[in-house]
Motif scaffolding. Structure first.
Motif, PDB file in Angstrom:
ATOM      1  N   ASP A 286       0.797  -1.224   0.000  1.00 42.26           N
ATOM      2  CA  ASP A 286       0.000   0.000   0.000  1.00 42.26           C
ATOM      3  C   ASP A 286       0.828   1.271   0.000  1.00 42.26           C
ATOM      4  OD1 ASP A 286       1.045  -0.384   2.484  1.00 42.26           O
ATOM      5  OD2 ASP A 286      -0.774   0.113   3.596  1.00 42.26           O
ATOM      6  N   HIS A 287       2.145   1.182  -0.047  1.00 39.65           N
ATOM      7  CA  HIS A 287       2.950   2.408  -0.044  1.00 39.65           C
ATOM      8  C   HIS A 287       4.370   2.101  -0.491  1.00 39.65           C
ATOM      9  CE1 HIS A 287       4.305   0.714   3.805  1.00 39.65           C
ATOM     10  NE2 HIS A 287       5.354   1.509   3.697  1.00 39.65           N
ATOM     11  N   LEU A 288       5.088   3.165  -0.815  1.00 32.38           N
ATOM     12  CA  LEU A 288       6.512   3.120  -1.105  1.00 32.38           C
ATOM     13  C   LEU A 288       7.245   3.773   0.059  1.00 32.38           C
ATOM     14  CD1 LEU A 288       6.554   4.273  -4.845  1.00 32.38           C
ATOM     15  CD2 LEU A 288       6.685   1.938  -4.004  1.00 32.38           C
ATOM     16  N   ALA A 289       8.141   3.036   0.692  1.00 31.05           N
ATOM     17  CA  ALA A 289       8.960   3.580   1.776  1.00 31.05           C
ATOM     18  C   ALA A 289      10.301   3.992   1.191  1.00 31.05           C
ATOM     19  CB  ALA A 289       9.144   2.544   2.886  1.00 31.05           C
ATOM     20  N   ALA A 290      10.677   5.250   1.361  1.00 25.60           N
ATOM     21  CA  ALA A 290      11.896   5.784   0.742  1.00 25.60           C
ATOM     22  C   ALA A 290      12.707   6.543   1.785  1.00 25.60           C
ATOM     23  CB  ALA A 290      11.553   6.704  -0.429  1.00 25.60           C
ATOM     24  N   TRP A 291      14.034   6.466   1.623  1.00 34.50           N
ATOM     25  CA  TRP A 291      14.940   7.200   2.497  1.00 34.50           C
ATOM     26  C   TRP A 291      16.145   7.625   1.660  1.00 34.50           C
ATOM     27  CZ3 TRP A 291      14.651   5.799   8.250  1.00 34.50           C
ATOM     28  CH2 TRP A 291      15.164   6.854   9.022  1.00 34.50           C
TER      29      TRP A 291
ATOM     30  N   THR B 202      26.572   9.965   0.052  1.00 37.07           N
ATOM     31  CA  THR B 202      27.549   9.176  -0.697  1.00 37.07           C
ATOM     32  C   THR B 202      28.246   8.132   0.163  1.00 37.07           C
ATOM     33  OG1 THR B 202      29.200  10.909  -0.271  1.00 37.07           O
ATOM     34  CG2 THR B 202      27.959  11.031  -2.339  1.00 37.07           C
ATOM     35  N   HIS B 203      28.176   8.263   1.488  1.00 37.21           N
ATOM     36  CA  HIS B 203      28.806   7.302   2.385  1.00 37.21           C
ATOM     37  C   HIS B 203      27.827   6.261   2.917  1.00 37.21           C
ATOM     38  CE1 HIS B 203      32.332   9.908   2.356  1.00 37.21           C
ATOM     39  NE2 HIS B 203      31.545  10.927   2.643  1.00 37.21           N
ATOM     40  N   GLY B 204      26.598   6.267   2.425  1.00 36.87           N
ATOM     41  CA  GLY B 204      25.612   5.296   2.854  1.00 36.87           C
ATOM     42  C   GLY B 204      24.896   5.648   4.132  1.00 36.87           C
ATOM     43  N   ASN B 205      24.987   6.888   4.596  1.00 40.67           N
ATOM     44  CA  ASN B 205      24.317   7.309   5.818  1.00 40.67           C
ATOM     45  C   ASN B 205      22.955   7.916   5.493  1.00 40.67           C
ATOM     46  OD1 ASN B 205      26.637   6.660   7.394  1.00 40.67           O
ATOM     47  ND2 ASN B 205      27.561   8.593   6.741  1.00 40.67           N
ATOM     48  N   PRO B 206      21.903   7.554   6.231  1.00 41.54           N
ATOM     49  CA  PRO B 206      20.588   8.150   5.972  1.00 41.54           C
ATOM     50  C   PRO B 206      20.568   9.637   6.311  1.00 41.54           C
ATOM     51  CG  PRO B 206      20.543   6.775   7.938  1.00 41.54           C
ATOM     52  CD  PRO B 206      21.881   6.552   7.311  1.00 41.54           C
ATOM     53  N   VAL B 207      19.922  10.405   5.457  1.00 39.47           N
ATOM     54  CA  VAL B 207      19.848  11.857   5.605  1.00 39.47           C
ATOM     55  C   VAL B 207      18.389  12.237   5.801  1.00 39.47           C
ATOM     56  CG1 VAL B 207      20.322  14.088   4.534  1.00 39.47           C
ATOM     57  CG2 VAL B 207      21.878  12.159   4.165  1.00 39.47           C
ATOM     58  N   GLY B 208      18.135  13.066   6.809  1.00 34.91           N
ATOM     59  CA  GLY B 208      16.776  13.543   7.037  1.00 34.91           C
ATOM     60  C   GLY B 208      15.875  12.454   7.577  1.00 34.91           C
ATOM     61  N   SER B 209      14.611  12.539   7.238  1.00 35.62           N
ATOM     62  CA  SER B 209      13.595  11.607   7.705  1.00 35.62           C
ATOM     63  C   SER B 209      13.088  10.768   6.541  1.00 35.62           C
ATOM     64  CB  SER B 209      12.430  12.359   8.355  1.00 35.62           C
ATOM     65  OG  SER B 209      12.874  13.108   9.477  1.00 35.62           O
ATOM     66  N   PRO B 210      12.530   9.600   6.832  1.00 39.60           N
ATOM     67  CA  PRO B 210      11.996   8.770   5.741  1.00 39.60           C
ATOM     68  C   PRO B 210      10.741   9.385   5.141  1.00 39.60           C
ATOM     69  CG  PRO B 210      11.467   7.800   7.864  1.00 39.60           C
ATOM     70  CD  PRO B 210      12.377   8.959   8.145  1.00 39.60           C
ATOM     71  N   ARG B 211      10.461   8.998   3.930  1.00 35.85           N
ATOM     72  CA  ARG B 211       9.256   9.450   3.243  1.00 35.85           C
ATOM     73  C   ARG B 211       8.385   8.242   2.911  1.00 35.85           C
ATOM     74  NH1 ARG B 211       9.233  14.613   1.006  1.00 35.85           N
ATOM     75  NH2 ARG B 211      10.662  15.936   2.188  1.00 35.85           N
ATOM     76  N   ARG B 212       7.089   8.471   2.870  1.00 40.47           N
ATOM     77  CA  ARG B 212       6.145   7.413   2.519  1.00 40.47           C
ATOM     78  C   ARG B 212       5.199   7.939   1.452  1.00 40.47           C
ATOM     79  NH1 ARG B 212       2.849   3.741   6.743  1.00 40.47           N
ATOM     80  NH2 ARG B 212       4.993   2.999   6.975  1.00 40.47           N
ATOM     81  N   PHE B 213       5.070   7.181   0.358  1.00 40.73           N
ATOM     82  CA  PHE B 213       4.205   7.549  -0.755  1.00 40.73           C
ATOM     83  C   PHE B 213       3.144   6.460  -0.886  1.00 40.73           C
ATOM     84  CE2 PHE B 213       8.499   9.081  -1.530  1.00 40.73           C
ATOM     85  CZ  PHE B 213       8.280  10.438  -1.660  1.00 40.73           C
ATOM     86  N   SER B 214       1.954   6.766  -0.427  1.00 39.31           N
ATOM     87  CA  SER B 214       0.884   5.763  -0.342  1.00 39.31           C
ATOM     88  C   SER B 214       0.129   5.675  -1.663  1.00 39.31           C
ATOM     89  CB  SER B 214      -0.080   6.123   0.792  1.00 39.31           C
ATOM     90  OG  SER B 214       0.601   6.216   2.029  1.00 39.31           O
ATOM     91  N   TYR B 215      -0.481   4.511  -1.877  1.00 40.22           N
ATOM     92  CA  TYR B 215      -1.365   4.292  -3.014  1.00 40.22           C
ATOM     93  C   TYR B 215      -2.389   3.232  -2.637  1.00 40.22           C
ATOM     94  CZ  TYR B 215       2.384   0.841  -3.679  1.00 40.22           C
ATOM     95  OH  TYR B 215       3.332  -0.120  -3.486  1.00 40.22           O
ATOM     96  N   ASP B 216      -3.479   3.212  -3.372  1.00 38.92           N
ATOM     97  CA  ASP B 216      -4.590   2.298  -3.131  1.00 38.92           C
ATOM     98  C   ASP B 216      -4.744   1.405  -4.348  1.00 38.92           C
ATOM     99  OD1 ASP B 216      -6.831   0.981  -2.279  1.00 38.92           O
ATOM    100  OD2 ASP B 216      -8.217   2.620  -2.676  1.00 38.92           O
ATOM    101  N   LEU B 217      -4.542   0.095  -4.167  1.00 37.40           N
ATOM    102  CA  LEU B 217      -4.568  -0.839  -5.279  1.00 37.40           C
ATOM    103  C   LEU B 217      -5.885  -1.600  -5.351  1.00 37.40           C
ATOM    104  CD1 LEU B 217      -0.940  -2.273  -5.144  1.00 37.40           C
ATOM    105  CD2 LEU B 217      -1.844  -0.419  -6.534  1.00 37.40           C
ATOM    106  N   THR B 218      -6.957  -0.992  -4.902  1.00 32.60           N
ATOM    107  CA  THR B 218      -8.275  -1.585  -5.055  1.00 32.60           C
ATOM    108  C   THR B 218      -9.012  -0.892  -6.199  1.00 32.60           C
ATOM    109  OG1 THR B 218      -9.223  -0.042  -3.438  1.00 32.60           O
ATOM    110  CG2 THR B 218      -8.389  -2.136  -2.604  1.00 32.60           C
ATOM    111  N   GLY B 219     -10.028  -1.556  -6.694  1.00 27.30           N
ATOM    112  CA  GLY B 219     -10.812  -0.961  -7.767  1.00 27.30           C
ATOM    113  C   GLY B 219     -10.375  -1.452  -9.132  1.00 27.30           C
TER     114      GLY B 219
END
Length: 542
Positions: free
Chosen positions: A315-320, A324-341
């Motif tokens: 139901d969503h895409l989790a992104a972070w 360049t050194h592989g360290n997470p920057v900022g906060s994660p983002r979530r992009f939701s979608y509805d796959l019904t219908g």
């Protein structure tokens, strides 16, 4: 660790090789609609006849048989219409052939799983890699009967594959079966007949470079005028020279309209398809053309500005974002979608989520997005997860192929590179090494967020764990094992250092705070401002 499988190296996904845009045919008169219906119905009959001949030829079909089919269709249409029909028939037969092979592979996977589980004792526990035995003798007996059914079905499909027989329904097998279940489909017989006829119409033509506006059969000028070369039996309906019919309305492509106009002005090949939507009562035209595949840039150049790791879920895409050194920057983002219908609704939801993801990547200045190279073909079988129906529905509903194709196409337009990585252990290792350290009182890190970090680090070539062992020459004993990676059970390894009274210097002992009053000060102060200190008499004891 010896039981883990070898991980595949990340690679840059290829860009799209074609473009398709669609717009609505507006301002059509009753005469225009009647001409489109008659042309579509006439060519649809020819396409059905040609498909039947192609399926009858089977594996014995060759270029000579193709030429014979085309010559038979030419007197009833035209040379170009006959070429378009035979080309569409060839593509449809090839698609059915690939689908038959995929069905055979699915049956083989089911038979292997059933044989394995039936060979185990009843009630035996399974492992992560292989399912266990069945829970009861009754279930074992039912699965033994299903094994015989699948084996017979597999023998039949293999025989059809060897003989070159395929099953194709023009108009769609689902719509054909809905005729026997009109109430469940929410259709009446009249509405079903309208959809069935519209699905079997044929009004499409391949483009041809060097010809006027890139297509001689269905021609669309840069100003939006649509004209169709009528088949020979319908030439009396023409309202323009050379047996052509010009529609009243004009069209305009909102998406990639300038790119389409440039191709049409340069007389480059553009294929068109005109189709009818009975549910909405609208006519549409789809333009498509090929484009050279975008040359992939080196992996190091794509990762020069960091990467965004994306974990796809039901139901969503989790992104972070990772630096360049592989360290997470900022906060994660979530992009939701509805796959019904409906399918159109699901596709729109996926496109909307990917659009927001790409806009965020563009604003961050990142030039690469890392995704998993997922394939649930073997995981969707009911034989492997028979008792977990909700889980099978979950993974069956994840549009892995559509999402990857959409992301690749949309990212190519924005200049962002898509990197595909091996999906093995990303969720497990991400949760083990990243979920707890990145969870705080103001941020809740989910398992999917941690998996996105694992995906991004794998694309960059870094290990998933946060710290690695030092080189052997830097170990204290010179040859023994030592690591700076804290064990998973080490609580508080990311917390602050314990508070120790006193200054943090090596020159002053930690107990300075207790003895500061008994020491001689280094600075000279005015003794007149200080009260005189008198030592108390000592207590004498024997």
């Amino acid at each position: 660790m010896g039981g883990l499988r070898e991980l595949a190296a990340p690679f840059v996904a290829l860009g799209p090789s074609g473009v398709a845009v669609r717009t609505r045919l507006k301002q059509l008169t009753a005469a225009d609609v009647e001409v489109l219906r008659r042309v579509g119905a006439h060519l649809g009959v020819l396409a059905s006849r040609d498909l039947k001949a192609r399926c009858r030829d089977g594996l014995g079909h060759d270029a000579g048989a193709w030429a014979v089919r085309k010559r038979e269709l030419t007197p009833e249409s035209s040379a170009r219409w006959a070429g378009a029909i035979t080309k569409a028939t060839h593509d449809q037969w090839a698609l059915a052939r690939r689908s038959a092979l995929a069905h055979i592979q699915s049956l083989e996977a089911g038979v292997r799983t059933l044989r394995h589980r039936l060979s185990l004792p009843v009630g035996q526990k399974g492992s992560r890699r292989a399912p266990g035995g069945y829970r009861s003798r009754r279930e074992w007996h039912a699965k033994a009967r299903r094994l015989r059914v699948l084996e017979d079905r597999l023998v039949r499909e293999r025989a059809n594959w060897a003989a070159g027989r395929v099953r194709v329904v023009r108009g769609g097998r689902r719509l054909a079966r809905a005729r026997h279940h009109l109430t469940a489909a929410g259709l009446t017989e009249v509405r079903w007949r309208e959809r069935w006829e519209a699905a079997r119409w044929f009004v499409q033509a391949d483009g041809e470079s060097g010809k006027r506006f890139g297509n001689e059969t269905i021609r669309i000028t840069p100003d939006g005028e649509v004209s169709i070369r009528l088949p020979a039996p319908l030439a009396g309906l023409a309202n323009a020279p050379h047996g052509r019919y010009v529609l009243t309305g004009r069209i305009r492509f909102a998406h990639r309209g300038q790119e389409w106009a440039d191709r049409v002005a340069a007389n480059r090949a553009v294929a068109y398809r005109i189709h009818h939507d009975p549910a909405r009562g609208r006519w549409y035209v789809t333009a498509s053309w090929q484009k050279p595949v975008t040359r992939t840039i080196p992996l190091g150049a794509a990762l020069a500005q960091g990467v965004i790791g994306v974990d796809m879920n039901a139901d969503h895409l989790a992104a972070w974002r990772l630096d360049t050194h592989g360290n997470p920057v900022g906060s994660p983002r979530r992009f939701s979608y509805d796959l019904t219908g409906s399918a159109d609704h699901r596709d729109a939801q996926v496109r909307h989520a990917l659009t927001r993801l790409l806009h965020w990547a563009t604003s961050c200045g990142v030039q690469a997005i890392a995704v998993e190279d997922l394939d649930f073909t073997a995981e969707k079988t009911r034989e492997k997860h028979g008792g977990r129906k909700r889980f099978r529905q979950l993974i069956s509903g994840m549009p892995t192929g559509r999402l990857r194709a959409r992301l690749t196409s949309m990212a190519d337009a924005t200049g962002i590179t898509v990197i595909a990585v091996d999906p093995a252990y990303t969720s497990r290792w991400g949760a083990q090494h990243w979920q707890k350290p990145l969870t705080s009182s103001i941020r809740r890190t989910t398992r999917h967020d941690a998996a996105s970090i694992a995906i991004g680090r794998r694309a960059q070539g870094y290990p998933v764990r946060r710290r690695a062992a030092p080189p052997r020459t830097h170990q204290s004993d010179g040859c023994g094992h030592r690591t700076v990676q804290a064990p998973p059970e080490g609580s508080g390894r990311e917390g602050p250092r314990p508070r120790i009274p006193g200054p943090r210097t090596r020159s002053v002992p930690p107990d300075t705070e207790r003895t500061r009053a008994t020491r001689t000060p280094n600075t000279v102060r005015d003794v007149r401002s200080e009260p005189e200190w008198v030592q108390d008499s000592l207590l004498l004891t024997e």
